[in-house]
Motif scaffolding. Structure first.
Motif: not given
Length: 130
Positions: A25-38, A41-46
């Motif tokens: 569960g911690l691993w999945i949450a960490a991956c979700a945070v990394v994906i959202v932050l990434g 950065r890629m699409y700041p307009q959203y």
């Protein structure tokens, strides 16, 4: 050995897999945070559009309404304590939100968010975030 495999699969005596389940569960949450932050950065307009869509319109007010009835008629509900439009005597239950709607009364907040997500952003919001 069977207990370890049952625990890993979550089929053992405890539901959820114990320490391994918590680790996953911690691993999945960490991956979700990394994906959202990434993605941000890629699409700041959203990120800017979401920030604009969910921004509380009461925060843009510069002075309070004379009564909550007038505020509600203008489409302002749940005016937060941080807003310039907040007046303590309009906060009946002293929870930091003035001019709360009566139970069952629609505030139109979801419609406003949908409208802001689909409509062009105002120039002042787009330039203020940049």
């Amino acid at each position: 050995m069977d207990n370890i495999q049952e625990t890993a699969r979550g089929t053992g005596g405890t539901r959820g897999g114990g320490a391994l389940g918590r680790l996953m569960g911690l691993w999945i949450a960490a991956c979700a945070v990394v994906i959202v932050l990434g993605l941000n950065r890629m699409y700041p307009q959203y990120g800017e559009r979401l920030s604009y869509a969910f921004r509380d319109p009461a925060m843009a007010l510069t002075k309070p309404f004379a009564t909550c009835k007038i505020a509600n008629a203008a489409g302002y509900f749940n005016i937060p304590r941080d807003s310039s439009a907040y007046v303590r005597w309009q906060d009946e239950d002293n929870d930091g939100m003035a001019c709360e709607p009566a139970p069952g009364v629609a505030t139109g907040r979801l419609e406003l968010i949908q409208k802001r997500l689909t409509a062009p952003m105002p120039k002042s919001s787009a330039s203020a975030v940049s």
